[in-house]
Design a protein around this motif. Structure first.
Motif, PDB file in Angstrom:
ATOM      1  N   PRO A  51       0.812  -1.223   0.000  1.00 10.95           N
ATOM      2  CA  PRO A  51       0.000   0.000   0.000  1.00 10.95           C
ATOM      3  C   PRO A  51       0.851   1.282   0.000  1.00 10.95           C
ATOM      4  O   PRO A  51       0.601   2.191  -0.783  1.00 10.95           O
ATOM      5  CB  PRO A  51      -0.844  -0.128   1.269  1.00 10.95           C
ATOM      6  CG  PRO A  51      -0.970  -1.607   1.468  1.00 10.95           C
ATOM      7  CD  PRO A  51       0.375  -2.155   1.043  1.00 10.95           C
ATOM      8  N   LEU A  52       1.851   1.340   0.844  1.00  8.83           N
ATOM      9  CA  LEU A  52       2.728   2.508   0.869  1.00  8.83           C
ATOM     10  C   LEU A  52       3.531   2.605  -0.421  1.00  8.83           C
ATOM     11  O   LEU A  52       3.640   3.673  -1.022  1.00  8.83           O
ATOM     12  CB  LEU A  52       3.676   2.452   2.069  1.00  8.83           C
ATOM     13  CG  LEU A  52       4.800   3.503   2.065  1.00  8.83           C
ATOM     14  CD1 LEU A  52       4.212   4.911   2.122  1.00  8.83           C
ATOM     15  CD2 LEU A  52       5.751   3.266   3.208  1.00  8.83           C
ATOM     16  N   LEU A  53       4.084   1.489  -0.853  1.00  2.49           N
ATOM     17  CA  LEU A  53       4.899   1.497  -2.060  1.00  2.49           C
ATOM     18  C   LEU A  53       4.057   1.848  -3.282  1.00  2.49           C
ATOM     19  O   LEU A  53       4.537   2.526  -4.195  1.00  2.49           O
ATOM     20  CB  LEU A  53       5.596   0.153  -2.242  1.00  2.49           C
ATOM     21  CG  LEU A  53       6.535  -0.254  -1.099  1.00  2.49           C
ATOM     22  CD1 LEU A  53       7.072  -1.652  -1.347  1.00  2.49           C
ATOM     23  CD2 LEU A  53       7.658   0.738  -0.919  1.00  2.49           C
ATOM     24  N   SER A  54       2.806   1.421  -3.295  1.00  2.00           N
ATOM     25  CA  SER A  54       1.904   1.755  -4.406  1.00  2.00           C
ATOM     26  C   SER A  54       1.599   3.250  -4.427  1.00  2.00           C
ATOM     27  O   SER A  54       1.559   3.854  -5.497  1.00  2.00           O
ATOM     28  CB  SER A  54       0.603   0.970  -4.313  1.00  2.00           C
ATOM     29  OG  SER A  54       0.839  -0.392  -4.516  1.00  2.00           O
ATOM     30  N   ARG A  55       1.398   3.821  -3.239  1.00  2.00           N
ATOM     31  CA  ARG A  55       1.170   5.276  -3.177  1.00  2.00           C
ATOM     32  C   ARG A  55       2.374   6.016  -3.749  1.00  2.00           C
ATOM     33  O   ARG A  55       2.236   7.052  -4.377  1.00  2.00           O
ATOM     34  CB  ARG A  55       0.953   5.733  -1.728  1.00  2.00           C
ATOM     35  CG  ARG A  55      -0.425   5.536  -1.210  1.00  2.00           C
ATOM     36  CD  ARG A  55      -0.733   6.376   0.031  1.00  2.00           C
ATOM     37  NE  ARG A  55       0.310   6.529   1.008  1.00  2.00           N
ATOM     38  CZ  ARG A  55       0.466   5.775   2.089  1.00  2.00           C
ATOM     39  NH1 ARG A  55      -0.351   4.757   2.315  1.00  2.00           N
ATOM     40  NH2 ARG A  55       1.431   6.021   2.945  1.00  2.00           N
ATOM     41  N   ALA A  56       3.538   5.473  -3.524  1.00  2.00           N
ATOM     42  CA  ALA A  56       4.764   6.098  -4.019  1.00  2.00           C
ATOM     43  C   ALA A  56       5.079   5.675  -5.454  1.00  2.00           C
ATOM     44  O   ALA A  56       6.011   6.190  -6.055  1.00  2.00           O
ATOM     45  CB  ALA A  56       5.923   5.731  -3.099  1.00  2.00           C
ATOM     46  N   GLU A  57       4.327   4.721  -5.978  1.00  2.00           N
ATOM     47  CA  GLU A  57       4.505   4.194  -7.341  1.00  2.00           C
ATOM     48  C   GLU A  57       5.900   3.611  -7.563  1.00  2.00           C
ATOM     49  O   GLU A  57       6.522   3.825  -8.599  1.00  2.00           O
ATOM     50  CB  GLU A  57       4.182   5.276  -8.374  1.00  2.00           C
ATOM     51  CG  GLU A  57       2.757   5.777  -8.280  1.00  2.00           C
ATOM     52  CD  GLU A  57       2.426   6.870  -9.275  1.00  2.00           C
ATOM     53  OE1 GLU A  57       3.290   7.262 -10.073  1.00  2.00           O
ATOM     54  OE2 GLU A  57       1.273   7.325  -9.240  1.00  2.00           O
ATOM     55  N   ILE A  58       6.370   2.858  -6.560  1.00  2.00           N
ATOM     56  CA  ILE A  58       7.728   2.302  -6.641  1.00  2.00           C
ATOM     57  C   ILE A  58       7.796   0.842  -6.219  1.00  2.00           C
ATOM     58  O   ILE A  58       8.871   0.344  -5.900  1.00  2.00           O
ATOM     59  CB  ILE A  58       8.706   3.107  -5.758  1.00  2.00           C
ATOM     60  CG1 ILE A  58       8.178   3.187  -4.320  1.00  2.00           C
ATOM     61  CG2 ILE A  58       8.970   4.491  -6.337  1.00  2.00           C
ATOM     62  CD1 ILE A  58       9.168   3.675  -3.318  1.00  2.00           C
ATOM     63  N   THR A  59       6.686   0.149  -6.229  1.00  2.00           N
ATOM     64  CA  THR A  59       6.657  -1.214  -5.701  1.00  2.00           C
ATOM     65  C   THR A  59       7.723  -2.099  -6.332  1.00  2.00           C
ATOM     66  O   THR A  59       8.537  -2.697  -5.624  1.00  2.00           O
ATOM     67  CB  THR A  59       5.264  -1.840  -5.885  1.00  2.00           C
ATOM     68  OG1 THR A  59       4.299  -0.985  -5.260  1.00  2.00           O
ATOM     69  CG2 THR A  59       5.192  -3.222  -5.270  1.00  2.00           C
ATOM     70  N   ASN A  60       7.739  -2.205  -7.644  1.00  2.00           N
ATOM     71  CA  ASN A  60       8.699  -3.095  -8.301  1.00  2.00           C
ATOM     72  C   ASN A  60      10.132  -2.658  -8.088  1.00  2.00           C
ATOM     73  O   ASN A  60      11.001  -3.487  -7.797  1.00  2.00           O
ATOM     74  CB  ASN A  60       8.396  -3.197  -9.801  1.00  2.00           C
ATOM     75  CG  ASN A  60       7.108  -3.926 -10.071  1.00  2.00           C
ATOM     76  OD1 ASN A  60       6.645  -4.719  -9.251  1.00  2.00           O
ATOM     77  ND2 ASN A  60       6.507  -3.654 -11.209  1.00  2.00           N
ATOM     78  N   GLN A  61      10.392  -1.358  -8.224  1.00  2.00           N
ATOM     79  CA  GLN A  61      11.759  -0.866  -8.054  1.00  2.00           C
ATOM     80  C   GLN A  61      12.270  -1.133  -6.641  1.00  2.00           C
ATOM     81  O   GLN A  61      13.424  -1.500  -6.453  1.00  2.00           O
ATOM     82  CB  GLN A  61      11.833   0.639  -8.350  1.00  2.00           C
ATOM     83  CG  GLN A  61      11.513   0.974  -9.774  1.00  2.00           C
ATOM     84  CD  GLN A  61      10.544   2.133  -9.845  1.00  2.00           C
ATOM     85  OE1 GLN A  61       9.539   2.171  -9.134  1.00  2.00           O
ATOM     86  NE2 GLN A  61      10.824   3.083 -10.711  1.00  2.00           N
ATOM     87  N   PHE A  62      11.394  -0.947  -5.655  1.00  2.00           N
ATOM     88  CA  PHE A  62      11.791  -1.163  -4.270  1.00  2.00           C
ATOM     89  C   PHE A  62      12.174  -2.620  -4.039  1.00  2.00           C
ATOM     90  O   PHE A  62      13.254  -2.918  -3.524  1.00  2.00           O
ATOM     91  CB  PHE A  62      10.660  -0.754  -3.324  1.00  2.00           C
ATOM     92  CG  PHE A  62      10.990  -0.982  -1.877  1.00  2.00           C
ATOM     93  CD1 PHE A  62      11.708  -0.048  -1.166  1.00  2.00           C
ATOM     94  CD2 PHE A  62      10.585  -2.142  -1.230  1.00  2.00           C
ATOM     95  CE1 PHE A  62      12.028  -0.256   0.165  1.00  2.00           C
ATOM     96  CE2 PHE A  62      10.893  -2.363   0.101  1.00  2.00           C
ATOM     97  CZ  PHE A  62      11.614  -1.418   0.799  1.00  2.00           C
ATOM     98  N   PHE A  63      11.301  -3.532  -4.425  1.00  2.00           N
ATOM     99  CA  PHE A  63      11.572  -4.946  -4.172  1.00  2.00           C
ATOM    100  C   PHE A  63      12.771  -5.461  -4.965  1.00  2.00           C
ATOM    101  O   PHE A  63      13.456  -6.382  -4.521  1.00  2.00           O
ATOM    102  CB  PHE A  63      10.327  -5.795  -4.418  1.00  2.00           C
ATOM    103  CG  PHE A  63       9.297  -5.660  -3.327  1.00  2.00           C
ATOM    104  CD1 PHE A  63       9.606  -5.985  -2.015  1.00  2.00           C
ATOM    105  CD2 PHE A  63       8.025  -5.200  -3.605  1.00  2.00           C
ATOM    106  CE1 PHE A  63       8.670  -5.854  -0.998  1.00  2.00           C
ATOM    107  CE2 PHE A  63       7.078  -5.064  -2.600  1.00  2.00           C
ATOM    108  CZ  PHE A  63       7.403  -5.392  -1.294  1.00  2.00           C
TER     109      PHE A  63
END
Length: 98
Positions: A51-63
């Motif tokens: 949810p937080l990563l989606s708000r930041a639009e960085i889910t894939n890059q983060f993981f």
């Protein structure tokens, strides 16, 4: 911020510090251990983080930062854009938690 968001930011800051030191001085045992601890925390909480990563639009890059098993592997896989990607992720994370 939620306690999970606080914990994420704390660990992400630790990760970025270790990454910068390892890029400059090499991934010694202590830095590898810190990366492993942060990586294990991220993997243990991966279902709660989107949810937080989606708000930041960085889910894939983060993981993707935590896919390599070691810090050395992460650095070796860098094609020259790792630090720029980390900067982008950092900006997005902080903007999403404000």
């Amino acid at each position: 911020m939620t306690p999970l968001e606080d914990a994420l930011l704390e660990r992400y800051e630790l990760f970025t510090s270790v990454l910068c030191l390892a890029a400059q001085y090499g991934p010694d045992t202590r830095r590898e251990q810190t990366y492993t601890e942060v990586r294990e925390w991220v993997r243990a909480n991966q279902d709660a983080l989107p949810p937080l990563l989606s708000r930041a639009e960085i889910t894939n890059q983060f993981f993707q930062l935590f896919e390599p098993e070691t810090l050395r592997e992460l650095l070796q896989s860098d094609s020259g854009d790792l630090i720029a990607n980390v900067g982008h992720i950092s900006e997005a994370l902080y903007a999403a938690t404000e």
